[in-house]
Write an enzyme that holds these catalytic residues in place. Structure first.
Site, mmCIF file in Angstrom:
data_model
loop_
_atom_site.group_PDB
_atom_site.id
_atom_site.type_symbol
_atom_site.label_atom_id
_atom_site.label_comp_id
_atom_site.label_asym_id
_atom_site.label_seq_id
_atom_site.Cartn_x
_atom_site.Cartn_y
_atom_site.Cartn_z
ATOM 1 C CE LYS A 67 -4.198 -1.077 2.499
ATOM 2 N NZ LYS A 67 -4.901 -0.737 3.720
ATOM 3 N NE ARG A 94 -11.833 12.596 3.607
ATOM 4 C CZ ARG A 94 -12.549 11.534 3.277
ATOM 5 N NH1 ARG A 94 -13.848 11.510 3.491
ATOM 6 N NH2 ARG A 94 -11.998 10.465 2.740
ATOM 7 C CD GLU A 140 -12.161 4.224 5.774
ATOM 8 O OE1 GLU A 140 -12.955 4.835 5.062
ATOM 9 O OE2 GLU A 140 -11.097 3.745 5.330
ATOM 10 C CD GLU A 198 -2.812 -2.966 5.741
ATOM 11 O OE1 GLU A 198 -2.349 -2.113 6.522
ATOM 12 O OE2 GLU A 198 -3.994 -2.964 5.372
#
Ligand code: ADP
Length: 504
Positions: free
Chosen positions: A158, A292, A275, A200
């Site tokens: 990532k 946000r 999340e 990960e």
């Protein structure tokens, strides 16, 4: 108290924020690029300032242009919406220097959660479980191999600065390493100007479940329950619902407490989202924090009957949280569908253009967060999402029925949209049963893209109604009705009567 807010955004979210401002008697300033002169947010605002040419890097992403627009109009606060500069610590710092209130968290909280590697470190220190993996920059494919030896296949590479599903590659076996590393790196550099990569463990078909949190400047943080966001295409959400069909009260309590812990770890103030990935056994792992408002925030508003933008403004006004954790109880069920101007039959290519006709749904339990109108030309420069349909109903089964009705009522011509695709999602048995995860779209791909289904029942009904109407008009032309003393009857009056009977 804030009297005038500049909304540093465009489209539906600019409208969404300004709608709350209007209800709070707060004046609004819109900013717009040269391509957005006729956008509804510009027409809706009390004042509007052009901030540059169409490409967002020359307008919506230029901090100084936003700051100048706020100074020029005397706005005392800036709301960033989502996307663009909403997670820019640079904008927060400039606001602080200019004495403008930034409606959102501190620059420090943003930085602590800004890149994924730092966020993972912050969460590990706070005792929030993260997906197993590493917390450092990957230098080479050799290093990737070494890490995989430790954690085992499959893994996901990532971009630390990533977002919008970009810069990610899954690796299932050794011969995929080289390509995954190279493509993830070049995508990270081209999308985020930052090639930092980390690795990960890849969790097979997890649920994406996120918790809304709300904090104030006095150390209070509460969670506002979950949103299920597993209906994703290429790691981007399409349909969201709340509550999650897989949630239990015990898991909600456990995840909610970890979300609060995450918020407290960075002294979070305002609205934010934690999340998580959740496996079928209810093991959950922190994925990232969005500092946000989220696109899908309306479903939380619907099940909790609150206005998140209003809560954000209250916190920015330095007021303590109005809500206590014990006030937070989800009522009924909400679903959101993202309406995008795209061609689902052509690899979801964006479909900008002029909207010829538009009928948006109305009626009980229906909310449309919109900004487009008939005659409006959707610009090519920005996200293809043109609005969101949100329904609320007492039960999940009813909310699905209501979403079907609302999708049927949404009529738009002149551009391609994903409406039919969304209808098919509502008709998929996995979705109906509430048994789905992030593998949903791939698993149901054939059904979702099948053109056989294109002529859906509702469209056939439309055609039948139009045909009946045309037959009726032609018939009228031939047989002008007369009164019993042979005077012609007004066709409109006659039509009006029969129309009522036919219920066209
Ligand atoms: P972005 O910031 O680009 O949106 P995220 O880290 O939030 O990226 O991940 C987006 C989606 O990608 C997740 O909702 C999930 O579907 C998938 N994903 C990300 N990380 C993993 C992982 N470790 N295992 C399985 N799926 C993942």
């Amino acid at each position: 108290m804030i009297k005038k807010i500049l909304v540093a955004n465009r489209g539906e979210i600019a409208m969404r924020v300004m709608r709350s401002c209007k209800e709070m008697n707060i004046d609004t300033v819109a900013v717009y690029s040269e391509a957005d002169r006729t956008s509804r947010h510009v027409l809706y605002a009390d004042e509007a300032v052009c901030i540059g040419p169409a490409p967002s890097k020359d307008s919506y992403l230029v901090i100084e242009n936003i700051i100048n627009a706020a100074k020029q109009t005397g706005a005392d606060a800036i709301h960033p919406g989502y996307g663009f500069l909403s997670e820019s610590a640079g904008l927060v710092k400039r606001c602080r220097e200019e004495g403008i209130i930034f409606i959102g968290p501190s620059a420090e909280a943003m930085e602590a959660m800004g890149d994924k590697i730092t966020a993972r470190k912050t969460m590990i220190a706070a005792g929030v479980p993260v997906v197993p993996g590493i917390q450092r920059d990957l230098e080479s494919t050799e290093e990737v191999k070494k890490v995989i030896e430790e954690i085992g296949y499959p893994v996901i590479i990532k971009a630390s600065a990533g977002g919008g599903g970009k810069g990610m590659r899954v690796i299932r076996k050794e011969d995929e390493i080289e390509e995954a590393f190279t493509t993830a790196k070049s995508e990270a550099i081209s999308s985020f100007n930052n090639g930092t990569l980390y690795i990960e463990k890849y969790i097979e078909n997890p649920h994406h479940i996120e918790f809304q949190i709300l904090g104030d400047n006095f150390g209070n943080v509460i969670h506002l329950c979950e949103r299920e966001c597993s209906v994703q295409r290429r790691h981007q959400k399409i349909v969201e619902e709340s509550p999650s069909p897989m949630m239990t009260p015990a898991l909600r309590e456990e995840m909610g407490q970890k979300a609060i812990l995450a918020g407290k770890a960075v002294n979070y103030s305002g609205a934010g989202t934690i999340e998580f990935l959740v496996d079928d056994d209810g093991h959950f792992y922190f994925l990232e924090m969005n500092t946000r408002l989220q696109v899908e925030h309306p479903i939380t508003e619907e099940v909790l009957r609150i206005d998140l933008v209003k809560e954000q403004i209250n916190v920015a006004n330095n007021l303590p949280l109005r809500l206590k954790q014990s006030d937070i109880v989800q009522k009924g069920h909400a679903i959101e569908c993202r309406i995008c101007a795209e061609d689902t039959t052509n690899n979801f290519m964006p479909s900008p253009g002029v909207i010829k006709q538009l009928t948006e749904p109305l009626g009980i339990g229906c909310r449309v967060d919109n900004y487009v109108y008939e005659g409006y030309e959707i610009p090519v420069f920005y996200d293809p999402m043109i609005g969101k349909l949100i329904v609320w109903a007492t039960t999940r089964a009813y909310a699905i029925k209501r979403m079907r009705r609302v999708l049927y009522e949404y009529k738009i011509t002149g551009i391609n949209t994903n409406i039919n695709y969304l209808r098919r999602i509502m008709d998929t048995s996995d979705f109906l049963k509430g048994k789905y995860n992030t593998g949903f779209i791939e698993k149901n791909n054939d059904f979702l893209l099948s053109t056989k289904y294109e002529s859906s029942q509702s469209e056939t009904e439309d055609i039948a109604i139009i045909t009946a109407y045309m037959d009726y008009i032609l018939n009228l032309e031939e047989n002008t009705p007369k009164t019993n003393d042979n005077r012609p009857i007004s066709r409109w009056r006659e039509f009006g009567k029969r129309n009522a009977m036919l219920r066209i």
